[in-house]
Design an enzyme around this catalytic site. Sequence first.
Site, PDB file in Angstrom:
ATOM      1  N   CYS A   1       0.843  -1.199   0.000  1.00  0.00           N
ATOM      2  CA  CYS A   1       0.000   0.000   0.000  1.00  0.00           C
ATOM      3  C   CYS A   1       0.879   1.249   0.000  1.00  0.00           C
ATOM      4  O   CYS A   1       1.678   1.463   0.920  1.00  0.00           O
ATOM      5  CB  CYS A   1      -0.919  -0.023   1.224  1.00  0.00           C
ATOM      6  SG  CYS A   1      -1.740   1.552   1.569  1.00  0.00           S
TER       7      CYS A   1
ATOM      8  N   CYS B   1       0.498   3.427   3.042  1.00  0.00           N
ATOM      9  CA  CYS B   1       1.129   2.816   4.223  1.00  0.00           C
ATOM     10  C   CYS B   1       2.633   3.065   4.215  1.00  0.00           C
ATOM     11  O   CYS B   1       3.245   3.294   5.267  1.00  0.00           O
ATOM     12  CB  CYS B   1       0.855   1.316   4.254  1.00  0.00           C
ATOM     13  SG  CYS B   1      -0.897   0.873   4.417  1.00  0.00           S
TER      14      CYS B   1
ATOM     15  N   ARG C   1      29.108   4.895  32.803  1.00  0.00           N
ATOM     16  CA  ARG C   1      29.674   6.090  32.159  1.00  0.00           C
ATOM     17  C   ARG C   1      31.188   5.960  32.071  1.00  0.00           C
ATOM     18  O   ARG C   1      31.691   4.997  31.494  1.00  0.00           O
ATOM     19  CB  ARG C   1      29.221   7.355  32.894  1.00  0.00           C
ATOM     20  CG  ARG C   1      27.709   7.443  33.058  1.00  0.00           C
ATOM     21  CD  ARG C   1      27.281   8.749  33.678  1.00  0.00           C
ATOM     22  NE  ARG C   1      27.271   9.798  32.675  1.00  0.00           N
ATOM     23  CZ  ARG C   1      27.686  11.036  32.906  1.00  0.00           C
ATOM     24  NH1 ARG C   1      28.148  11.367  34.092  1.00  0.00           N
ATOM     25  NH2 ARG C   1      27.635  11.937  31.954  1.00  0.00           N
TER      26      ARG C   1
ATOM     27  N   GLU D   1      30.655  -5.113  19.916  1.00  0.00           N
ATOM     28  CA  GLU D   1      29.304  -4.858  19.420  1.00  0.00           C
ATOM     29  C   GLU D   1      29.058  -3.362  19.256  1.00  0.00           C
ATOM     30  O   GLU D   1      28.429  -2.930  18.287  1.00  0.00           O
ATOM     31  CB  GLU D   1      28.278  -5.463  20.373  1.00  0.00           C
ATOM     32  CG  GLU D   1      26.850  -5.350  19.873  1.00  0.00           C
ATOM     33  CD  GLU D   1      25.851  -6.027  20.784  1.00  0.00           C
ATOM     34  OE1 GLU D   1      24.640  -5.902  20.532  1.00  0.00           O
ATOM     35  OE2 GLU D   1      26.291  -6.684  21.758  1.00  0.00           O
TER      36      GLU D   1
ATOM     37  N   HIS E   1      25.181  10.467  18.636  1.00  0.00           N
ATOM     38  CA  HIS E   1      25.256  10.286  20.090  1.00  0.00           C
ATOM     39  C   HIS E   1      23.845  10.247  20.688  1.00  0.00           C
ATOM     40  O   HIS E   1      23.548   9.417  21.562  1.00  0.00           O
ATOM     41  CB  HIS E   1      26.070  11.418  20.701  1.00  0.00           C
ATOM     42  CG  HIS E   1      26.537  11.137  22.095  1.00  0.00           C
ATOM     43  ND1 HIS E   1      27.419  11.943  22.774  1.00  0.00           N
ATOM     44  CD2 HIS E   1      26.233  10.139  22.963  1.00  0.00           C
ATOM     45  CE1 HIS E   1      27.639  11.440  23.975  1.00  0.00           C
ATOM     46  NE2 HIS E   1      26.926  10.350  24.121  1.00  0.00           N
TER      47      HIS E   1
ATOM     48  N   VAL F   1      22.221   6.894  19.949  1.00  0.00           N
ATOM     49  CA  VAL F   1      22.721   5.856  20.852  1.00  0.00           C
ATOM     50  C   VAL F   1      22.062   5.989  22.220  1.00  0.00           C
ATOM     51  O   VAL F   1      21.672   4.987  22.845  1.00  0.00           O
ATOM     52  CB  VAL F   1      24.256   5.936  20.964  1.00  0.00           C
ATOM     53  CG1 VAL F   1      24.774   4.988  22.039  1.00  0.00           C
ATOM     54  CG2 VAL F   1      24.907   5.609  19.625  1.00  0.00           C
TER      55      VAL F   1
END
Length: 657
Positions: free
Chosen positions: A60, A63, A396, A448, A478, A481
């Site tokens: 669609c 959509c 941190r 990762e 940033h 993330v």
Amino acid sequence: MFRLCFQAAGVLWFVSGCLGGASRLYTEDDPLVILGSSSLKPTISNSSSAWLVQFYSSWCGHCIHYSSTWKVLAQDVKDWQEAIGVAVLDCAQEENFDVCRDYNIQFYPTFKYFRAHSSPGEKGTAYRGADRGVQSIRQLMVNILQNHTRLEWPQRCPSLEPYSSAKLLPLLGQKSDHYTAIFVEEPDSYVGREVILDLLLYSGVQVKRALSSDLPLLDALKITSFPSIYLLHPNGTHGHLYSEKKLRFFFSSLLRTLPGVQRRSSSAVAHVGAPSGKQDSEPWRDFNRSQVYTADLESALHYLLRVELAAHSMLEGEKLKVFKDFVTLVSKLYPGGGSVVKLMETLSDWLLSLPLQRIPYQAVLDLVNNKMRIAGVFLGEELRWVGCQGSRPGLRGYPCSLWTLFHVLTVQHDAMPNALDNTGLEVEAAPVLQVMRHYIRTFFGCQECGQHFEQAVAAGIHEVKSPGEQILWLWNQHNRVNARLAGSLSDDPLFPKAQWPSPSLCASCHEEQNGVHVWNLDNVLHFLRHHYSASNLSPKYSLTPPRAPAPSFDLLPTSKSKVEDRGGAAAGGGGMKAEEQPGPQPAQASPRPEMKDLVMGEGEGRGVWILGMGFNSVDMSLCVVLYVSSCLFLMLLFFFFKVRSRRWKLRHSRLHV
């Protein structure tokens, strides 16, 4: 142009039909739930929260175009998920044909909402409104929640009904373990209810809604404009909470950043102000959120050079090139001068002067530790997080400081666009991002994280054409993330990951269009240029270099042009004032030998390194012994021939007589 658009639409339809729309229009990275025939009923039946589901078809055209709006909506209300969730289901998938027929889906897209605790046979209620903008659908979600009865009310959803003055005024002056925000607004306003839902995942604050028609409350609290927040503090004090703009995002942000207000997670730590357990291991350092601290930048370099790089015993090939580029970048763009810049310049000059293809890490470490006692070279061997300190160890710290370091470098490159001339990095449109990309891919310990950043750079770095765009790209990445990791185990409850800068730091950076928060990019860029400039660096908490006991050889002298360039940047583009320097300036050096003739430094129990070629202490001892022996031998020869010459003169003088 029209024909090209038509062809593109045809290709998109064909690919969508062949590969499936869920993988094309919505992915697992979007802040919504992707449902299928097997997961629809288990998700919405007997759920503790309500659901708003879009039934769509991947072929669609409408959509496809509307998918971006639905993603914006899901992102905007992602903190409401414990009260009402947002989901999608693709009816073009063959396995979903039957379920879409069972739920009577005839047109696309069709929106259906399901009440909390609904029965398995519930087919949902369709929304047939013509306005499907983000603000209208968000208000629909509020209405869905308020239409619940007391028995079917979502388990985690707070009350959205207005409180009366009879219930609110007795709270004044009372102590409690949380803040209470009295949100006063017009009867037809949705802002108060939206703020209540925005704070759903946060502990330490409760938002109670009141109406502007409650005159006794207005008189008691002296409220004259709407919407307004009257804040009751845990210690019993109370007063107005000022917001520069009366917008939903500003109100929510102000309440989220109150001391002690935390995003709820499994790793939450209860505290108000400085975390209680932190003081036992390391003193808490008070800091100003509007400043950047050189202690964070120096701690990032200390960890990078002495910890992260230590995992690579030998630097060669691509690793050596990436490290050289990083050192060159920092030596040219690190703000303020001082001992850290002198170290990075020394390290850069040494690396560039070596013809070797392999360099042992120990040689680099010896120079970083200044084993040769080079004047003006120093990098503290201590982690001193300030703006990057966390509520407990492991939060941190280094990742925060690494982000900060590269933000500073992008701003410095914008202020000094010619600083990288003749380094080989000037050919890149975004040299700071490219160096950051290669460093994270090669050396950053979180594999990762490096893969995520590599994917982001590969997808968007071609759009960066100027230093200003480089600043904004890194800022935007940033924030992306932060949005992805908000509420995760790595999120610090004292410093929850949020979109930055907050309204308290830059009110002009935030705007609303059609009820949706948007960034004013011109003002964001202006703010970033100031925030990460050298003039906004604070030397507080930085380690100062020790005084050298005696002058020693320095490495290749820093050219006068480098000093003048940094001075010019400080005067015009944001350099630090003299009294704000984090350490003493390097002393004027005398003429020195060439870099290749200097001993790199002496490692403990490891001998010395010359030229990075690995001569050990035995080799050097033999050299000294041979040198001394040669001197003694030459002296003996000198005295021997001296005595012989005297005898020869005496003998010939007697013969003459």
